[in-house]
Design an enzyme around this catalytic site. Structure first.
Site, PDB file in Angstrom:
ATOM      1  N   ASN A   1     -13.084  76.863  31.357  1.00 34.60           N
ATOM      2  CA  ASN A   1     -13.038  75.496  31.785  1.00 34.60           C
ATOM      3  C   ASN A   1     -14.468  74.772  31.630  1.00 34.60           C
ATOM      4  O   ASN A   1     -14.615  73.481  31.175  1.00 34.60           O
ATOM      5  CB  ASN A   1     -12.656  75.480  33.262  1.00 34.60           C
ATOM      6  CG  ASN A   1     -11.588  75.428  33.672  1.00 34.60           C
ATOM      7  OD1 ASN A   1     -10.456  75.218  32.582  1.00 34.60           O
ATOM      8  ND2 ASN A   1     -11.079  75.888  34.626  1.00 34.60           N
TER       9      ASN A   1
ATOM     10  N   SER B   1     -14.507  84.764  38.253  1.00 31.87           N
ATOM     11  CA  SER B   1     -14.621  85.861  39.067  1.00 31.87           C
ATOM     12  C   SER B   1     -14.603  87.226  38.262  1.00 31.87           C
ATOM     13  O   SER B   1     -14.285  87.184  37.198  1.00 31.87           O
ATOM     14  CB  SER B   1     -13.242  85.897  39.875  1.00 31.87           C
ATOM     15  OG  SER B   1     -12.162  85.823  39.105  1.00 31.87           O
TER      16      SER B   1
ATOM     17  N   GLN C   1     -21.544  65.360  48.845  1.00 36.40           N
ATOM     18  CA  GLN C   1     -22.999  64.815  49.161  1.00 36.40           C
ATOM     19  C   GLN C   1     -23.466  65.137  47.750  1.00 36.40           C
ATOM     20  O   GLN C   1     -24.539  64.965  47.589  1.00 36.40           O
ATOM     21  CB  GLN C   1     -23.873  65.637  50.164  1.00 36.40           C
ATOM     22  CG  GLN C   1     -23.484  65.188  51.540  1.00 36.40           C
ATOM     23  CD  GLN C   1     -22.019  65.268  52.003  1.00 36.40           C
ATOM     24  OE1 GLN C   1     -21.710  66.577  52.110  1.00 36.40           O
ATOM     25  NE2 GLN C   1     -21.416  64.410  52.707  1.00 36.40           N
TER      26      GLN C   1
ATOM     27  N   VAL D   1      -9.719  70.791  41.950  1.00 37.02           N
ATOM     28  CA  VAL D   1      -9.507  71.809  40.913  1.00 37.02           C
ATOM     29  C   VAL D   1     -10.225  71.355  39.643  1.00 37.02           C
ATOM     30  O   VAL D   1     -10.085  70.377  39.140  1.00 37.02           O
ATOM     31  CB  VAL D   1      -8.064  72.189  40.749  1.00 37.02           C
ATOM     32  CG1 VAL D   1      -8.139  73.201  39.621  1.00 37.02           C
ATOM     33  CG2 VAL D   1      -7.272  72.637  41.767  1.00 37.02           C
TER      34      VAL D   1
ATOM     35  N   ASP E   1     -16.294  73.192  37.717  1.00 36.58           N
ATOM     36  CA  ASP E   1     -16.652  73.499  36.113  1.00 36.58           C
ATOM     37  C   ASP E   1     -16.978  72.601  35.288  1.00 36.58           C
ATOM     38  O   ASP E   1     -17.704  72.651  34.373  1.00 36.58           O
ATOM     39  CB  ASP E   1     -15.169  74.188  35.739  1.00 36.58           C
ATOM     40  CG  ASP E   1     -14.895  75.518  36.353  1.00 36.58           C
ATOM     41  OD1 ASP E   1     -15.880  76.341  36.724  1.00 36.58           O
ATOM     42  OD2 ASP E   1     -13.681  75.926  36.355  1.00 36.58           O
TER      43      ASP E   1
ATOM     44  N   GLY F   1      -3.741  68.037  39.886  1.00 37.88           N
ATOM     45  CA  GLY F   1      -3.420  68.911  39.256  1.00 37.88           C
ATOM     46  C   GLY F   1      -4.649  69.570  38.825  1.00 37.88           C
ATOM     47  O   GLY F   1      -5.727  69.632  39.506  1.00 37.88           O
TER      48      GLY F   1
END
Length: 281
Positions: free
Chosen positions: A43, A139, A199, A223, A227, A262
């Protein structure tokens, strides 16, 4: 401009859909799914591409889901270097409930990486030219320890590759200037940026610190915001931007991603509008 690469050890094929309401046991009628590439580094590379830059995404791809992922990235003109994996690339599901505005994110475990597959990814990373930027994000899949990844990052740094690590944990959760300064003063990092959610972000280097607060906006989805922020900052870093310029662009891109439903990332037009606003205020 400096070359940019990203490393994603646990990529995904993400699908997003809408349903009018959600409840147990019954059949939930959904809209036709929209498929998009997923995984932290992937991403980041996509966000950089959306903003007019270029980045090469390095990742394992397995099975039909892996083939679909590679195909989607080709459609977006994101350069890739892949390692064929035995296990199929995972597929995640994002569901937006129209009646409540709620989002449900079903995240599957990453595909297991064998020692040989990790070694092949390591070889690709260590052939990156000295002076290039490498973003390590996402991850860890089964079979890869934190120590294994840390050793790879250290080996890359020894070859002159400038590493950007998108991470979380106790060291970053504090989000305090003294802690960030210590990372910079110790030589462990040249710049440290901590995301502060609504913030904005706090950034520190050896000579200054800045906080950039985004404009008030109605969020549709978070979402991809992180990234997008990392991608935008990496692009500005590659262009030699100042700490303030880099952070401002990152916050703008992260905010731009939140106005989409999305799994969509930032767009260049929305990001530039927010940058213009931040520059005036």
């Amino acid at each position: 401009m400096v070359s940019i690469y990203t490393l994603t050890l646990s990529p995904s094929l993400d699908s997003a859909t809408l349903t009018s309401q959600i409840y147990p046991e019954g059949k939930l009628r959904c809209s036709a799914p929209v498929f998009e590439p997923g995984g932290g580094g992937i991403n980041v590379a996509r966000a950089i591409t959306h903003l007019g830059g270029k980045a090469t995404a390095i990742f394992p791809a397995g099975g039909a889901t892996g083939e679909h992922l590679v195909s989607l990235l080709a459609d977006e003109q994101v350069a890739v270097e892949t390692v064929e994996a035995k296990d199929w690339t995972r597929q995640n599901l994002h569901v937006h409930v129209e009646s409540s505005g709620e989002q449900y994110r079903f995240v599957m475990p990453g595909a297991k990486l064998s020692d040989d597959e990790f070694r092949q990814l390591e070889e690709k990373v260590l052939t990156i030219e000295s002076g290039a930027l490498l973003v390590v994000s996402g991850s860890l899949p089964p079979g890869v320890s934190t120590e294994k990844l840390t050793a790879l990052i250290q080996a890359a740094q020894q070859r002159g590759i400038r590493c950007i690590v998108d991470s979380s944990g106790e060291a970053l959760q504090a989000a305090l200037v003294p802690g960030n300064l210590e990372l910079v003063r110790s030589g462990k990092a040249r710049r440290v940026v901590v995301s502060l959610g609504p913030q904005g972000a706090l950034a520190v280097d050896e000579s200054s610190s800045v906080q950039v607060v985004p404009p008030p906006m109605k969020s549709q989805s978070t979402v991809g915001a992180g990234d997008s922020m990392v991608g935008a900052m990496t692009l500005k870093l590659a262009q030699g931007a100042s700490l303030l310029e880099m952070t401002r662009y990152g916050v703008a891109a992260g905010s731009a991603a939140t106005i989409n439903q999305g799994t969509r990332l930032c767009s260049l037009a929305d990001t530039q509008k927010i940058v213009d606003y931040l520059s005036r205020n």
